[in-house]
Design an enzyme around this catalytic site. Structure first.
Site, PDB file in Angstrom:
ATOM      1  CG  HIS A  27     -42.768  14.356   8.703  1.00  0.00           C
ATOM      2  ND1 HIS A  27     -42.843  15.457   7.876  1.00  0.00           N
ATOM      3  CD2 HIS A  27     -43.788  13.539   8.323  1.00  0.00           C
ATOM      4  CE1 HIS A  27     -43.843  15.309   7.034  1.00  0.00           C
ATOM      5  NE2 HIS A  27     -44.428  14.155   7.269  1.00  0.00           N
ATOM      6  CG  HIS A  75     -43.640   9.916   5.396  1.00  0.00           C
ATOM      7  ND1 HIS A  75     -43.596  10.677   4.250  1.00  0.00           N
ATOM      8  CD2 HIS A  75     -44.508  10.555   6.228  1.00  0.00           C
ATOM      9  CE1 HIS A  75     -44.404  11.720   4.373  1.00  0.00           C
ATOM     10  NE2 HIS A  75     -44.965  11.668   5.571  1.00  0.00           N
ATOM     11  CD  GLU A  76     -45.340   9.846   9.888  1.00  0.00           C
ATOM     12  OE1 GLU A  76     -45.096  10.973  10.372  1.00  0.00           O
ATOM     13  OE2 GLU A  76     -46.249   9.660   9.055  1.00  0.00           O
ATOM     14  CD  GLU A  83     -46.918  15.106   4.937  1.00  0.00           C
ATOM     15  OE1 GLU A  83     -46.682  13.901   4.679  1.00  0.00           O
ATOM     16  OE2 GLU A  83     -46.934  15.543   6.099  1.00  0.00           O
TER      17      GLU A  83
END
Length: 297
Positions: A150, A146-147, A228
């Site tokens: 980003h 997930h990071e 997100e």
């Protein structure tokens, strides 16, 4: 730690003010008020400079500030966190990132991770020791994916641009509204002083900025929530849907172990807000994120 945060906050603001003063001096648009009223073109340039220089400097200093304010320790493959570093780099390669992100660990019981940095090739992915202790290998991989998403999506730059636009429009409309109100209230005055020369005008600007800033928070929060959802999709792509969902479910169980007491770091923290307050949250609720991820497959 508190004095360090205060020092860094003051230093950042000094850098912003000095940079803005130099740019405005070069452009020659510092004075947007004329004898006939507001020079709207000069005012817009004035506000754009203030808005974008502030958010731009914050972006450039984001890695430095995160390391100092949260005590992030950079680790490498030779450290006890070698598996963590290798996993981040493997995910980064899958995401097409050319220069591998720095990997950091900060000592905290909270269950949290974040990505920051001025560009996707100059980024930092950091996790708390609490997260490493509370999650299994697959769940940690879901969080890291997930990071990394980003970083690959350029979300740090996107949010800096959005914040810069919002800051500029807040300043612009606050001054236009304050000028209009001051003119309306000065209709019965006998003297020839400019309506912008009194304390009332400057107080009105401050009040209008507070009001418009509050409205602008909804825009910034909305864009942040959308990033997100997109990062969750990226995390599912790089690590697998089951790992991404498992990570979100574990975070849901450990939401009370997220420290959101630092206002400057709230954008890097998971949210559990519901109802109206969710509109001001930078993160959607974990329930909504899990549902959105499951619907998309």
């Amino acid at each position: 730690m508190m004095f360090k945060r205060i020092f860094l906050f003051v230093l950042t603001n000094i850098l912003v003010m000095v940079s803005v003063s130099i740019i405005l001096s070069v452009l020659g648009v510092g004075n947007y008020l004329t004898a006939s009223g507001i020079d709207y073109q000069s005012l817009m340039v004035f506000c754009l400079v203030w808005g974008f220089v502030g958010s731009g400097i914050s972006l450039l200093l984001s890695k430095f500030m995160a390391k100092r304010m949260m005590g992030v320790e950079i680790v490498d493959e030779r450290s006890q966190y070698g598996d963590l570093v290798r996993k981040v780099h493997l995910l980064a390669k899958q995401a097409g990132i050319e220069k591998m992100p720095e990997v950091g660990v900060y000592h905290s019981p909270e269950v949290n991770a974040f990505a920051t940095g001025p560009t996707k090739n100059n980024a930092l992915v950091a996790v708390s020791t609490g997260l490493l202790q509370q999650m299994n290998t697959e769940e940690v991989e879901g969080v890291l994916a997930h990071e990394v998403a980003h970083v690959a999506n350029g979300d740090m730059v996107t949010m800096a641009l959005v914040q810069g636009v919002v800051n500029a429009f807040v300043m612009f409309f606050a001054r236009v509204a304050a000028f209009a109100l001051s003119q309306a209230m000065s209709g019965d005055r006998d003297d020839d002083r400019p309506v912008t020369s009194g304390m009332g005008y400057h107080l009105t600007v401050m009040v209008c900025e507070i009001l418009f800033s509050f409205l602008g928070m909804f825009v910034v929060a909305y864009v942040s929530r959308m990033r997100e959802y997109r990062a969750d999709q990226g995390g599912a792509k790089y690590a697998g849907k089951h790992k991404m969902v498992a990570a979100l479910r574990r975070l849901q169980q450990k939401i009370d172990m997220v420290d959101d007491s630092q206002d400057a770091m709230k954008a890097m923290k998971i949210s559990s807000k519901k109802g109206f307050m969710n509109f001001l949250s930078t993160h959607p609720s974990l329930e909504d994120r899990i549902a959105a991820l499951e619907r998309s497959y």
